[in-house]
Enzyme design. Structure first.
Site, PDB file in Angstrom:
ATOM      1  CE  LYS A  22      -1.689   1.462   4.087  1.00 17.90           C
ATOM      2  NZ  LYS A  22      -1.260   2.853   4.376  1.00 17.90           N
ATOM      3  CG  ASN A  23       2.290   2.632   3.554  1.00 22.59           C
ATOM      4  OD1 ASN A  23       1.143   2.998   3.282  1.00 22.59           O
ATOM      5  ND2 ASN A  23       2.682   2.336   4.778  1.00 22.59           N
ATOM      6  NE  ARG A  94       0.312  11.776   7.300  1.00 18.54           N
ATOM      7  CZ  ARG A  94       0.777  12.938   7.703  1.00 18.54           C
ATOM      8  NH1 ARG A  94      -0.005  13.794   8.283  1.00 18.54           N
ATOM      9  NH2 ARG A  94       2.046  13.246   7.537  1.00 18.54           N
ATOM     10  CG  ASP A 118      -3.637   9.104  10.936  1.00 19.32           C
ATOM     11  OD1 ASP A 118      -3.907   8.104  11.602  1.00 19.32           O
ATOM     12  OD2 ASP A 118      -3.486   9.110   9.709  1.00 19.32           O
ATOM     13  CG  ASP A 317       3.083   0.972   9.566  1.00 21.88           C
ATOM     14  OD1 ASP A 317       2.724   1.866  10.350  1.00 21.88           O
ATOM     15  OD2 ASP A 317       3.390   1.192   8.385  1.00 21.88           O
TER      16      ASP A 317
HETATM   17  N1  EPU Z   1       7.018  14.013  10.810  1.00 25.36           N
HETATM   18  C1  EPU Z   1       7.090  15.330  11.131  1.00 25.36           C
HETATM   19  N2  EPU Z   1       7.162  16.268  10.119  1.00 25.36           N
HETATM   20  C2  EPU Z   1       7.136  15.908   8.808  1.00 25.36           C
HETATM   21  C3  EPU Z   1       7.043  14.550   8.468  1.00 25.36           C
HETATM   22  C4  EPU Z   1       6.974  13.602   9.503  1.00 25.36           C
HETATM   23  O1  EPU Z   1       7.105  15.688  12.301  1.00 25.36           O
HETATM   24  O2  EPU Z   1       7.216  16.811   7.955  1.00 25.36           O
HETATM   25  C5  EPU Z   1       6.946  13.010  11.894  1.00 25.36           C
HETATM   26  C6  EPU Z   1       5.566  12.402  11.988  1.00 25.36           C
HETATM   27  O3  EPU Z   1       4.715  13.212  12.777  1.00 25.36           O
HETATM   28  C7  EPU Z   1       5.841  11.070  12.624  1.00 25.36           C
HETATM   29  C8  EPU Z   1       7.218  10.686  12.086  1.00 25.36           C
HETATM   30  O4  EPU Z   1       7.801  11.925  11.621  1.00 25.36           O
HETATM   31  O5  EPU Z   1       5.918  11.168  14.004  1.00 25.36           O
HETATM   32  C9  EPU Z   1       7.205   9.668  10.966  1.00 25.36           C
HETATM   33  O6  EPU Z   1       6.538  10.173   9.852  1.00 25.36           O
HETATM   34  P1  EPU Z   1       6.855   9.706   8.358  1.00 25.36           P
HETATM   35  O7  EPU Z   1       6.824  10.923   7.502  1.00 25.36           O
HETATM   36  O8  EPU Z   1       8.076   8.850   8.327  1.00 25.36           O
HETATM   37  O9  EPU Z   1       5.606   8.794   8.064  1.00 25.36           O
HETATM   38  P2  EPU Z   1       4.498   8.976   6.962  1.00 25.36           P
HETATM   39  O10 EPU Z   1       5.114   9.194   5.622  1.00 25.36           O
HETATM   40  O11 EPU Z   1       3.463   9.910   7.445  1.00 25.36           O
HETATM   41  C10 EPU Z   1       4.512   6.424   6.350  1.00 25.36           C
HETATM   42  C11 EPU Z   1       3.483   5.343   6.244  1.00 25.36           C
HETATM   43  C12 EPU Z   1       2.997   4.952   7.627  1.00 25.36           C
HETATM   44  C13 EPU Z   1       4.194   4.482   8.429  1.00 25.36           C
HETATM   45  C14 EPU Z   1       5.282   5.563   8.463  1.00 25.36           C
HETATM   46  C15 EPU Z   1       6.552   5.151   9.152  1.00 25.36           C
HETATM   47  C16 EPU Z   1       2.408   5.871   4.163  1.00 25.36           C
HETATM   48  C17 EPU Z   1       1.160   6.275   3.465  1.00 25.36           C
HETATM   49  N3  EPU Z   1       2.346   5.825   5.483  1.00 25.36           N
HETATM   50  O12 EPU Z   1       3.849   7.528   6.987  1.00 25.36           O
HETATM   51  O13 EPU Z   1       2.112   3.846   7.436  1.00 25.36           O
HETATM   52  O14 EPU Z   1       3.785   4.190   9.750  1.00 25.36           O
HETATM   53  O15 EPU Z   1       5.614   5.941   7.111  1.00 25.36           O
HETATM   54  O16 EPU Z   1       7.097   4.043   8.555  1.00 25.36           O
HETATM   55  O17 EPU Z   1       3.404   5.568   3.522  1.00 25.36           O
HETATM   56  C18 EPU Z   1       0.180   2.558   7.762  1.00 25.36           C
HETATM   57  O18 EPU Z   1       0.400   2.020   6.673  1.00 25.36           O
HETATM   58  O19 EPU Z   1      -0.684   2.098   8.568  1.00 25.36           O
HETATM   59  C19 EPU Z   1       0.944   3.725   8.155  1.00 25.36           C
HETATM   60  C20 EPU Z   1       0.553   4.549   9.114  1.00 25.36           C
END
Ligand code: EPU
Length: 437
Positions: A22-23, A94, A118, A317
């Site tokens: 998915k991601n 998101r 979220d 995750d």
């Molecule tokens: N963060 C910030 N500022 C930013 C970006 C991130 O503070 O500009 C923080 C977030 O608040 C969080 C941490 O950094 O605490 C990690 O965020 P990250 O950007 O790495 O995650 P994401 O891109 O929002 C993706 C996956 C998530 C998965 C995380 C970590 C997707 C759509 N989602 O989220 O997947 O948990 O990476 O591996 O790719 C899921 O599939 O259930 C899911 C939540």
């Protein structure tokens, strides 16, 4: 309102086929916006989030053919695409924010609704914003929309991320592919899904070095071409069934994801007393050759200690599954959550099944009990929902999981797969007392 009704205890036994991540696929679909013409993505899972991304691309002016059964999505991207991702879609998913980088790079303007809260923490966009500004875009907020403008195009630059954010790395790499000059991104995320996206971008004609390392260099090109690309397997879905086997004392062969994508997961499953064997060069569900693995769980798992970390560390995750396994394990387990600050709603729900979990800051201390007892519980996010179902395998009696739309956002054929693995689970309709006729 439908719920999943599971009668336990039961063990998972058999074979499960896993399709693309998915991601990864959601971002591959967003990346298609970078090239005019028809991009075709295969190994696409039939999940709700893919449908939402299809809708977003259609609203941006693309024509999209999606064959859920075949797992193929073809996206025809016109010369001019829209620049706005509506609140309705970003709120529903998101990952819609991953169109921000491609739109700013190719259309020089993007209006993307800010995602609301979220259930797993605040999840800021500050690194996305700072990175785009470093690339020369101006960014401001307008009526709940994140607006990025770069009328002269983006300019290569040096970006250092405070944290290896998956979403920021992806957005900034996609944006940099069409920037003038060279962009370096340090402290970049290294997840297999990032590698997959970068690989597709390279196939499209992007110049990217350091893929899969914390230092990525992107040399901008003037245009990219559409491609056919196969999505990398979903290591989190694979890990879900692997933990299901380990915690239920079952025996599951997972096809479509190799252990090379799950290094720390295999280590922790073995610590829990499971036998984990790699299977390479096996025939997958779609007849192609690929990798897989087999997990045989101990009668009762042993408690494990896990700290979630960016790849190649243990993925956040899978934390609900660690808590579920520790809940029925011999001994006391520990889960330290280092990525998201509020991923504990799951704990209140699994406690309804009789799990003994104590939270202290970002640590969960789990005292294993002999068995859980079925109860009504609610999914607060995708992984929490699947974690409750897996915990229900070890619970005596009926466990009813509501909020299943969360689960269906990320797991294809969840009930069908679990039934074929021997679980007594069905999707049943339940009247919501708040619905008056
Ligand atoms: N963060 C910030 N500022 C930013 C970006 C991130 O503070 O500009 C923080 C977030 O608040 C969080 C941490 O950094 O605490 C990690 O965020 P990250 O950007 O790495 O995650 P994401 O891109 O929002 C993706 C996956 C998530 C998965 C995380 C970590 C997707 C759509 N989602 O989220 O997947 O948990 O990476 O591996 O790719 C899921 O599939 O259930 C899911 C939540």
């Amino acid at each position: 309102m439908d719920v999943f009704r599971l009668t336990g205890p039961s063990q998972l036994r058999g074979v499960v086929d896993i399709r693309g991540a998915k991601n990864s696929v959601l971002k591959l679909m967003a990346a298609s916006l970078l090239a005019v013409g028809r991009t075709t993505i295969s190994n696409v899972p039939a999940i709700l989030d893919v449908r939402i991304m299809v809708e977003l691309l259609v609203r941006l002016g693309c024509s999209v053919d999606y064959d859920a059964e075949a797992g193929v999505v073809s996206i025809d991207v016109p010369e001019l695409v829209g620049i706005q991702a509506d609140y309705e879609l970003v709120r529903a998913m998101r990952a819609s924010i991953s169109v921000l980088g491609p739109l700013t790079a190719r259309m020089r303007s993007a209006h993307v609704a800010l995602p609301g809260g979220d259930a797993i923490g605040s999840r800021g966009l500050d690194m996305h914003q700072a990175g785009l500004e470093a690339l020369g875009a101006t960014v401001h907020l307008d009526h709940g929309y994140f607006v990025a403008e770069a009328p002269e195009g983006l300019q290569g630059t040096e970006i250092s991320l405070q944290f290896p954010s998956v979403g920021a790395t992806e957005n900034l790499v996609m944006a940099a592919t069409l920037a003038h000059g060279v962009t370096t991104i340090s402290n970049a995320a290294k997840e297999p899904e990032i590698v997959d996206i970068c690989s597709m971008l390279v196939e499209m004609g992007a110049r990217i070095d350091g893929i899969g390392t914390p230092d990525i260099t992107v040399t901008g090109v003037s245009e990219l071409r559409p491609v056919d690309h196969r999505t990398v397997g979903d290591r989190i879905v694979a890990g879900t069934y692997a933990f299901g086997a380990a915690l239920s004392g079952g025996d599951v062969t997972v096809r479509g994801v190799g252990l090379d994508l799950m290094p720390n997961i295999a280590i922790k499953l073995r610590d829990a007393g499971a036998t984990v064997d790699p299977l390479d060069g096996i025939e997958l569900g779609d007849g192609t050759l690929g990798a897989g693995f087999r997990v045989r769980g101990a009668d009762r798992p042993k408690a494990i200690r896990v700290a979630t970390m960016p790849f190649p560390g243990f993925p956040t995750d899978l934390q609900p599954f660690v808590i579920a396994l520790n809940s029925v394990a011999e001994g006391t387990g520990l889960l330290s959550e280092n990525l998201f600050e509020a991923r504990w709603r799951f704990v209140q729900e699994i406690a309804r099944l009789g799990a003994k979990v104590r939270i202290d800051g970002n640590h969960a201390l789990i005292s294993g009990v002999e068995g859980l007892s079925g109860a009504e519980v609610e999914a607060s996010d995708i992984r929490a929902g699947a974690g409750l179902v897996m915990a229900g395998l070890r619970a005596v009696g009926i466990t009813e999981v509501s909020g299943i739309d969360h689960i269906e956002r990320g797991y294809e054929n969840f009930v069908t797969n679990l039934r074929s693995l021997g679980a007594d689970i069905e999707r049943v309709e339940k009247r919501d007392i708040l619905t008056f006729e």
